[in-house]
Structure formats: C-alpha cells, structure tokens
Design a protein around this motif. Structure first.
Motif, short mmCIF file in Angstrom:
data_model
loop_
_atom_site.label_atom_id
_atom_site.label_comp_id
_atom_site.label_asym_id
_atom_site.label_seq_id
_atom_site.Cartn_x
_atom_site.Cartn_y
_atom_site.Cartn_z
N VAL A 111 9.24 3.80 4.25
CA VAL A 111 8.26 4.73 3.68
C VAL A 111 7.78 4.22 2.33
N VAL A 112 8.70 3.75 1.50
CA VAL A 112 8.33 3.20 0.19
C VAL A 112 7.49 1.94 0.36
N LEU A 113 7.87 1.08 1.30
CA LEU A 113 7.13 -0.16 1.54
C LEU A 113 5.70 0.13 1.99
N THR A 114 5.51 1.10 2.88
CA THR A 114 4.15 1.41 3.31
C THR A 114 3.32 1.99 2.16
N ALA A 115 3.95 2.72 1.25
CA ALA A 115 3.22 3.23 0.09
C ALA A 115 2.77 2.09 -0.82
N VAL A 116 3.64 1.09 -1.02
CA VAL A 116 3.28 -0.07 -1.85
C VAL A 116 2.16 -0.87 -1.18
N ILE A 117 2.31 -1.14 0.12
CA ILE A 117 1.28 -1.89 0.84
C ILE A 117 -0.04 -1.12 0.81
N GLY A 118 0.03 0.19 0.97
CA GLY A 118 -1.19 1.01 0.93
C GLY A 118 -1.89 0.95 -0.40
N SER A 119 -1.14 0.96 -1.50
CA SER A 119 -1.78 0.88 -2.81
C SER A 119 -2.43 -0.48 -3.04
N ILE A 154 -11.83 4.77 2.95
CA ILE A 154 -10.80 3.96 2.30
C ILE A 154 -9.99 4.82 1.33
N LEU A 155 -10.65 5.72 0.63
CA LEU A 155 -9.93 6.64 -0.26
C LEU A 155 -8.99 7.53 0.55
N MET A 156 -9.46 8.04 1.69
CA MET A 156 -8.60 8.84 2.55
C MET A 156 -7.42 8.01 3.07
N ALA A 157 -7.67 6.75 3.39
CA ALA A 157 -6.61 5.88 3.86
C ALA A 157 -5.54 5.70 2.79
N GLY A 158 -5.97 5.52 1.54
CA GLY A 158 -5.02 5.39 0.44
C GLY A 158 -4.18 6.64 0.25
N VAL A 159 -4.82 7.79 0.34
CA VAL A 159 -4.08 9.05 0.20
C VAL A 159 -3.08 9.21 1.34
N LEU A 160 -3.51 8.88 2.56
CA LEU A 160 -2.61 8.99 3.71
C LEU A 160 -1.42 8.03 3.60
N LEU A 161 -1.65 6.83 3.07
CA LEU A 161 -0.55 5.88 2.93
C LEU A 161 0.40 6.25 1.80
N LEU A 162 -0.11 6.93 0.80
CA LEU A 162 0.77 7.36 -0.28
C LEU A 162 1.55 8.62 0.08
N GLY A 219 5.45 9.47 5.30
CA GLY A 219 5.47 9.78 6.72
C GLY A 219 4.90 8.65 7.55
N PHE A 220 5.35 8.57 8.78
CA PHE A 220 4.91 7.49 9.66
C PHE A 220 3.59 7.83 10.36
N VAL A 221 3.36 9.09 10.67
CA VAL A 221 2.11 9.48 11.32
C VAL A 221 0.94 9.30 10.36
N THR A 222 1.09 9.77 9.13
CA THR A 222 0.02 9.60 8.14
C THR A 222 -0.16 8.13 7.78
N ASP A 223 0.92 7.35 7.76
CA ASP A 223 0.80 5.92 7.49
C ASP A 223 0.01 5.22 8.59
N THR A 224 0.25 5.61 9.83
CA THR A 224 -0.48 5.01 10.95
C THR A 224 -1.97 5.32 10.83
N LEU A 246 -4.99 2.59 10.04
CA LEU A 246 -6.15 2.50 10.93
C LEU A 246 -7.46 2.64 10.14
N LEU A 247 -7.47 3.49 9.11
CA LEU A 247 -8.68 3.66 8.32
C LEU A 247 -8.99 2.44 7.44
N PHE A 248 -8.03 1.56 7.26
CA PHE A 248 -8.31 0.32 6.52
C PHE A 248 -8.98 -0.73 7.40
N VAL A 249 -9.02 -0.53 8.71
CA VAL A 249 -9.64 -1.48 9.63
C VAL A 249 -11.13 -1.13 9.73
#
Length: 160
Positions: free
Chosen positions: A37-45, A79-87, A90-95, A99-102
């Motif tokens: 969860v922490v790793l996905t937040a870092v990658i998302g930022s 992209i802003l929504m993607a950043g918020v979802l990654l921060l 959770g795994f569902v919001t990270d997924t 996807l919104l970064f693609v």
C-alpha cells in the motif's frame, strides 16, 4: 452517472477494499500488504509528478500555438483523480488509479463521458440557459438622465 449511485459507491468501495485487504493479507501477510500500500502511494506520487508536468508542457504548447487544450484539460483532471486514488490506501482504488495513468484508458473514459456532459459557457446568464425564463429588463441612462446627487423627493432618501 446518476446521483443515486453515489451512496451505493460510498458503501461498495470501502467494503471491496476491506475484502481485498483481508484476502491479500491472508496470502502474503500483514506487513507485506501494508508495504504494498505504501509502495503504490509512492509510485503514484512519482507518476503524478511526471505525467502532470508532461501534460502541463503539452498544454502550454497548445496555448502558444493558439489552440484550446480541451483534451489535455480532461486528461489533466483524470491524472489528478488517478493521483488521489493512488494516495488513498487500498488495492481497488490503486487499480483504478493506475488505469487512469494509461492514456489509452483515459481516452476511452473520455469517449464514454463526452456525450453525457453538457458544457455551458461561463458568460451565459440564467435566463439565456433556460429559454422559457423571463428576461431582465436593462435600463440604459444617458448622461443628462443621470444625476449623482441626492434627490429629496426620493422615497429612499434619509429625510423621509
């Protein structure tokens, strides 16, 4: 999306996140799950920063060329929504965030939503948006019809 679905989503997404946390945590352990969860937040930022600055550069080039960056503005919101979802943990919001970064996925979302959005120019008044509404009457006074001094005969003067 109808507004009646929003309360359902506010309940369904956290329940899905809890279920996925339990399933993943039982397979790989609590600390590994928290680490993911922490790793996905870092990658998302990092992705938010890289793609956000790239998008700003493209928008600046469009504006300098005299064009309106409509597609890029929509992509910027996604992209802003993607950043918020990654921060959001959770795994569902990270997924959904990944996807919104693609860009291809963002284009698909835009094609789906484009026909369901009504754009109203900012300069329009309420009466112009609703053809059946009554229009306000504008009174234009010339210089000889207007005086800036007090009128003692006015019902709004302080003397009455």
């Amino acid at each position: 999306m109808p507004f009646s679905l929003i309360p359902f989503l506010l309940l369904a997404i956290p329940l899905a996140e809890i279920g996925v946390f339990i399933a993943v945590g039982s397979q790989i352990g609590v600390f590994a799950t928290l680490g993911m969860v922490v790793l996905t937040a870092v990658i998302g930022s990092v992705l938010l920063r890289v793609q956000g600055f790239g998008l700003l550069t493209r928008m600046r080039a469009e504006l300098d060329g005299g064009n309106i960056p409509g597609r890029d503005l929509v992509h910027g919101v996604m992209i802003l929504m993607a950043g918020v979802l990654l921060l959001t943990p959770g795994f569902v919001t990270d997924t959904l965030g990944f996807l919104l970064f693609v860009p291809v996925f963002r284009d698909g979302v835009w094609r789906f939503a484009r026909d369901r959005i009504r754009i109203v120019p900012a300069g329009m008044h309420r009466q112009e948006r609703h053809p059946g509404a009554q229009r306000a009457q504008t009174i234009d006074l010339s210089d000889d019809e207007y005086t800036g001094g007090k009128n003692p005969e006015s019902p709004w003067s302080e003397g009455n």
